[in-house]
Structures are given as C-alpha cells and as structure tokens.
Motif scaffolding. Structure first.
Motif, PDB file in Angstrom:
ATOM      1  N   GLU A  23      62.185 -56.220  21.696  1.00 28.70           N
ATOM      2  CA  GLU A  23      61.255 -56.645  22.744  1.00 28.70           C
ATOM      3  C   GLU A  23      62.015 -56.995  24.017  1.00 28.70           C
ATOM      4  O   GLU A  23      61.587 -56.645  25.120  1.00 28.70           O
ATOM      5  CB  GLU A  23      60.424 -57.844  22.259  1.00 28.70           C
ATOM      6  CG  GLU A  23      59.302 -58.245  23.201  1.00 28.70           C
ATOM      7  CD  GLU A  23      59.732 -59.114  24.384  1.00 28.70           C
ATOM      8  OE1 GLU A  23      59.152 -58.961  25.465  1.00 28.70           O
ATOM      9  OE2 GLU A  23      60.655 -59.920  24.234  1.00 28.70           O
ATOM     10  N   CYS A  24      63.153 -57.659  23.882  1.00 25.92           N
ATOM     11  CA  CYS A  24      63.931 -58.056  25.062  1.00 25.92           C
ATOM     12  C   CYS A  24      64.529 -56.848  25.768  1.00 25.92           C
ATOM     13  O   CYS A  24      64.607 -56.807  26.998  1.00 25.92           O
ATOM     14  CB  CYS A  24      65.017 -59.060  24.667  1.00 25.92           C
ATOM     15  SG  CYS A  24      64.335 -60.681  24.225  1.00 25.92           S
ATOM     16  N   ARG A  25      64.933 -55.840  25.002  1.00 29.62           N
ATOM     17  CA  ARG A  25      65.444 -54.610  25.616  1.00 29.62           C
ATOM     18  C   ARG A  25      64.353 -53.973  26.465  1.00 29.62           C
ATOM     19  O   ARG A  25      64.582 -53.613  27.621  1.00 29.62           O
ATOM     20  CB  ARG A  25      65.921 -53.618  24.557  1.00 29.62           C
ATOM     21  CG  ARG A  25      66.433 -52.309  25.159  1.00 29.62           C
ATOM     22  CD  ARG A  25      66.743 -51.225  24.139  1.00 29.62           C
ATOM     23  NE  ARG A  25      67.567 -51.667  23.046  1.00 29.62           N
ATOM     24  CZ  ARG A  25      67.091 -51.963  21.816  1.00 29.62           C
ATOM     25  NH1 ARG A  25      65.809 -51.844  21.547  1.00 29.62           N
ATOM     26  NH2 ARG A  25      67.902 -52.337  20.869  1.00 29.62           N
ATOM     27  N   SER A  26      63.153 -53.876  25.912  1.00 26.85           N
ATOM     28  CA  SER A  26      62.027 -53.301  26.660  1.00 26.85           C
ATOM     29  C   SER A  26      61.689 -54.155  27.879  1.00 26.85           C
ATOM     30  O   SER A  26      61.406 -53.629  28.952  1.00 26.85           O
ATOM     31  CB  SER A  26      60.796 -53.194  25.763  1.00 26.85           C
ATOM     32  OG  SER A  26      61.035 -52.302  24.717  1.00 26.85           O
ATOM     33  N   PHE A  27      61.719 -55.467  27.697  1.00 22.03           N
ATOM     34  CA  PHE A  27      61.422 -56.384  28.793  1.00 22.03           C
ATOM     35  C   PHE A  27      62.403 -56.194  29.948  1.00 22.03           C
ATOM     36  O   PHE A  27      61.991 -56.036  31.106  1.00 22.03           O
ATOM     37  CB  PHE A  27      61.472 -57.830  28.280  1.00 22.03           C
ATOM     38  CG  PHE A  27      61.302 -58.862  29.361  1.00 22.03           C
ATOM     39  CD1 PHE A  27      60.058 -59.112  29.916  1.00 22.03           C
ATOM     40  CD2 PHE A  27      62.392 -59.587  29.824  1.00 22.03           C
ATOM     41  CE1 PHE A  27      59.902 -60.057  30.915  1.00 22.03           C
ATOM     42  CE2 PHE A  27      62.243 -60.526  30.826  1.00 22.03           C
ATOM     43  CZ  PHE A  27      60.999 -60.766  31.375  1.00 22.03           C
ATOM     44  N   VAL A  28      63.698 -56.187  29.663  1.00 24.73           N
ATOM     45  CA  VAL A  28      64.707 -56.030  30.722  1.00 24.73           C
ATOM     46  C   VAL A  28      64.570 -54.664  31.370  1.00 24.73           C
ATOM     47  O   VAL A  28      64.649 -54.545  32.598  1.00 24.73           O
ATOM     48  CB  VAL A  28      66.134 -56.272  30.177  1.00 24.73           C
ATOM     49  CG1 VAL A  28      67.183 -55.879  31.206  1.00 24.73           C
ATOM     50  CG2 VAL A  28      66.301 -57.735  29.782  1.00 24.73           C
ATOM     51  N   HIS A  29      64.317 -53.636  30.572  1.00 30.10           N
ATOM     52  CA  HIS A  29      64.135 -52.292  31.139  1.00 30.10           C
ATOM     53  C   HIS A  29      62.944 -52.268  32.103  1.00 30.10           C
ATOM     54  O   HIS A  29      62.987 -51.606  33.141  1.00 30.10           O
ATOM     55  CB  HIS A  29      63.953 -51.264  30.027  1.00 30.10           C
ATOM     56  CG  HIS A  29      63.799 -49.868  30.521  1.00 30.10           C
ATOM     57  ND1 HIS A  29      64.850 -49.156  31.065  1.00 30.10           N
ATOM     58  CD2 HIS A  29      62.712 -49.063  30.594  1.00 30.10           C
ATOM     59  CE1 HIS A  29      64.405 -47.970  31.447  1.00 30.10           C
ATOM     60  NE2 HIS A  29      63.119 -47.891  31.172  1.00 30.10           N
ATOM     61  N   GLU A 140      66.084 -70.979  17.397  1.00 26.26           N
ATOM     62  CA  GLU A 140      64.859 -71.031  18.180  1.00 26.26           C
ATOM     63  C   GLU A 140      64.638 -69.692  18.869  1.00 26.26           C
ATOM     64  O   GLU A 140      65.551 -69.115  19.446  1.00 26.26           O
ATOM     65  CB  GLU A 140      64.949 -72.136  19.233  1.00 26.26           C
ATOM     66  CG  GLU A 140      64.969 -73.527  18.645  1.00 26.26           C
ATOM     67  CD  GLU A 140      64.989 -74.593  19.724  1.00 26.26           C
ATOM     68  OE1 GLU A 140      64.593 -74.302  20.867  1.00 26.26           O
ATOM     69  OE2 GLU A 140      65.407 -75.710  19.398  1.00 26.26           O
ATOM     70  N   THR A 141      63.395 -69.227  18.823  1.00 31.38           N
ATOM     71  CA  THR A 141      63.071 -67.919  19.400  1.00 31.38           C
ATOM     72  C   THR A 141      63.433 -67.854  20.877  1.00 31.38           C
ATOM     73  O   THR A 141      63.976 -66.844  21.330  1.00 31.38           O
ATOM     74  CB  THR A 141      61.575 -67.599  19.192  1.00 31.38           C
ATOM     75  OG1 THR A 141      61.317 -67.586  17.792  1.00 31.38           O
ATOM     76  CG2 THR A 141      61.211 -66.260  19.795  1.00 31.38           C
ATOM     77  N   ILE A 142      63.174 -68.914  21.644  1.00 28.02           N
ATOM     78  CA  ILE A 142      63.472 -68.832  23.081  1.00 28.02           C
ATOM     79  C   ILE A 142      64.968 -68.696  23.328  1.00 28.02           C
ATOM     80  O   ILE A 142      65.380 -68.032  24.282  1.00 28.02           O
ATOM     81  CB  ILE A 142      62.880 -70.006  23.895  1.00 28.02           C
ATOM     82  CG1 ILE A 142      63.493 -71.343  23.522  1.00 28.02           C
ATOM     83  CG2 ILE A 142      61.376 -70.034  23.793  1.00 28.02           C
ATOM     84  CD1 ILE A 142      63.110 -72.472  24.477  1.00 28.02           C
ATOM     85  N   GLU A 143      65.796 -69.287  22.474  1.00 26.03           N
ATOM     86  CA  GLU A 143      67.246 -69.134  22.631  1.00 26.03           C
ATOM     87  C   GLU A 143      67.689 -67.728  22.262  1.00 26.03           C
ATOM     88  O   GLU A 143      68.554 -67.150  22.906  1.00 26.03           O
ATOM     89  CB  GLU A 143      68.005 -70.175  21.808  1.00 26.03           C
ATOM     90  CG  GLU A 143      67.846 -71.585  22.323  1.00 26.03           C
ATOM     91  CD  GLU A 143      68.264 -71.750  23.785  1.00 26.03           C
ATOM     92  OE1 GLU A 143      69.216 -71.080  24.230  1.00 26.03           O
ATOM     93  OE2 GLU A 143      67.623 -72.547  24.485  1.00 26.03           O
ATOM     94  N   ARG A 144      67.086 -67.172  21.228  1.00 25.44           N
ATOM     95  CA  ARG A 144      67.411 -65.802  20.832  1.00 25.44           C
ATOM     96  C   ARG A 144      66.980 -64.826  21.923  1.00 25.44           C
ATOM     97  O   ARG A 144      67.689 -63.869  22.226  1.00 25.44           O
ATOM     98  CB  ARG A 144      66.757 -65.473  19.498  1.00 25.44           C
ATOM     99  CG  ARG A 144      67.327 -66.352  18.366  1.00 25.44           C
ATOM    100  CD  ARG A 144      66.714 -66.078  17.021  1.00 25.44           C
ATOM    101  NE  ARG A 144      67.186 -64.788  16.569  1.00 25.44           N
ATOM    102  CZ  ARG A 144      66.380 -63.814  16.135  1.00 25.44           C
ATOM    103  NH1 ARG A 144      65.085 -63.994  16.085  1.00 25.44           N
ATOM    104  NH2 ARG A 144      66.887 -62.672  15.756  1.00 25.44           N
ATOM    105  N   GLU A 145      65.808 -65.064  22.527  1.00 30.72           N
ATOM    106  CA  GLU A 145      65.356 -64.216  23.632  1.00 30.72           C
ATOM    107  C   GLU A 145      66.321 -64.317  24.804  1.00 30.72           C
ATOM    108  O   GLU A 145      66.725 -63.290  25.365  1.00 30.72           O
ATOM    109  CB  GLU A 145      63.954 -64.628  24.086  1.00 30.72           C
ATOM    110  CG  GLU A 145      62.852 -64.223  23.162  1.00 30.72           C
ATOM    111  CD  GLU A 145      61.485 -64.687  23.650  1.00 30.72           C
ATOM    112  OE1 GLU A 145      60.501 -64.079  23.207  1.00 30.72           O
ATOM    113  OE2 GLU A 145      61.391 -65.632  24.461  1.00 30.72           O
ATOM    114  N   ALA A 146      66.677 -65.529  25.183  1.00 35.32           N
ATOM    115  CA  ALA A 146      67.576 -65.705  26.330  1.00 35.32           C
ATOM    116  C   ALA A 146      68.923 -65.052  26.066  1.00 35.32           C
ATOM    117  O   ALA A 146      69.517 -64.442  26.969  1.00 35.32           O
ATOM    118  CB  ALA A 146      67.745 -67.188  26.659  1.00 35.32           C
TER     119      ALA A 146
END
Length: 183
Positions: A23-29, A140-146
């Motif tokens: 999800e983060c890869r798609s988000f940054v893209h 924590e999910t927010i830390e993994r996302e960041a």
C-alpha cells in the motif's frame, strides 16, 4: 513459488507480501514526486500536499530512551527534528520517516504546556507544543507505514536523476526484511 538461493543451491522459502509495504509503495507512487537530489528537497512539495509549513532541523534527544526523530506541531507548523549526532544518511532516513507520517496524516499525542518530554528542538519553546509524533515501536501500523514510506522516498531520491523505474524485487525484499516484526 520457491526461489533458489544463490550461494548454496538450497531452496529458499518465499517472502510473503506485506500489505502495508504494498500500500505504501502505491501511495508514494501516486504522489508524483518531483526529481530531487535529497529527501530534504521534498520539504516544499510535501508542504504543498499537506497544506501546512514544515521546518526541518536538528533535535537533540535528552536521553537514550528518546527517539532519534520526531514531528512536533506548534502554531500550525510541523517541526521535524533529527539526531544531529548520527550520519547524514541516517538523518535523511529519519527526515523521510517523519515526512511519511505527515503525508499519511498521522496525528501525534497532545502534550501539555511545559512538557517534560526531554527534547530540545532548536529554539522551539516547549510551552507552545501542540502535538508530538514520535516513534514508539515498529509493531504499530503507523510506524510501519512511515518506515515503508521513508524507504520509498529514499529510493525515489536515489533514482530521481535517471528515469524512474519500478521498485526492484530485491529492494522490496530488503524493505520487507527491515519492516518484519518480531512476533
């Protein structure tokens, strides 16, 4: 699917996909980032995306248990602090991590005036702190996302001087390994 190990011809178990990383890869893209030479050069672009000013500067942790980076929001400004005593590469990753929090709209804990959190961030008066967002743990999910976003922002910087290419499978494996939680 199983892969062959390169050194000893043993079968290597597949590394499962991590939905947070995907999800983060798609988000940054989707951010359509400009070409930059340093993650610090993304500051003004991120300011436009989030609609709030960002200041980046050294933040000196007061003790060994304090985080190496944080976002402090005060007076409508997001202050990103990083440990000035670490390498420039590590500082850039810390900054990218904190930008990841801002890009995802993560909100920190409200702190009371005259906070004793033990962090000095330039000339920022701790009596004015509104929120503090800092690393508590990687489960924590927010830390993994960041952390994932930081990795993809850094990858963008290293490839932005040449035509952008999709993240390689090897880089994905490295990101997933760094993100793996100890369960």
């Amino acid at each position: 699917m199983r892969r062959r190990a390169r050194r000893n011809d043993r079968d290597e178990p597949p590394i499962p996909a991590d939905p947070v990383v995907d999800e983060c890869r798609s988000f940054v893209h989707s951010l359509d980032l400009p070409r930059v030479e340093s993650v610090r050069d993304l500051r003004s672009y991120v300011e436009e995306l989030i609609g709030e000013p960002i200041q980046i500067g050294p933040g000196k942790p007061a003790g060994t248990d304090t985080p190496c980076g944080m976002v402090v929001k005060s007076g409508g400004v997001n202050y990103i602090g990083y440990d000035p005593e670490t390498s420039t590469a590590h500082q850039d990753h810390i900054i990218a991590h904190e930008l990841g929090h801002l890009l995802k709209g993560h909100r920190g804990s409200r702190v009371s005036p005259a906070s004793d959190d033990g962090v000095i961030l330039g000339d920022l008066n701790t009596d004015l702190w509104a929120t503090v967002l800092n690393r508590t743990n990687y489960a924590e999910t927010i830390e993994r996302e960041a952390e994932a976003i930081a990795s993809f922002l850094q990858a963008h910087v290293t490839t932005s001087t040449s035509p952008p290419e999709p993240q390689s499978e090897a880089a994905d494996r490295i990101t997933r390994t760094l993100m793996r939680r100890n369960d």
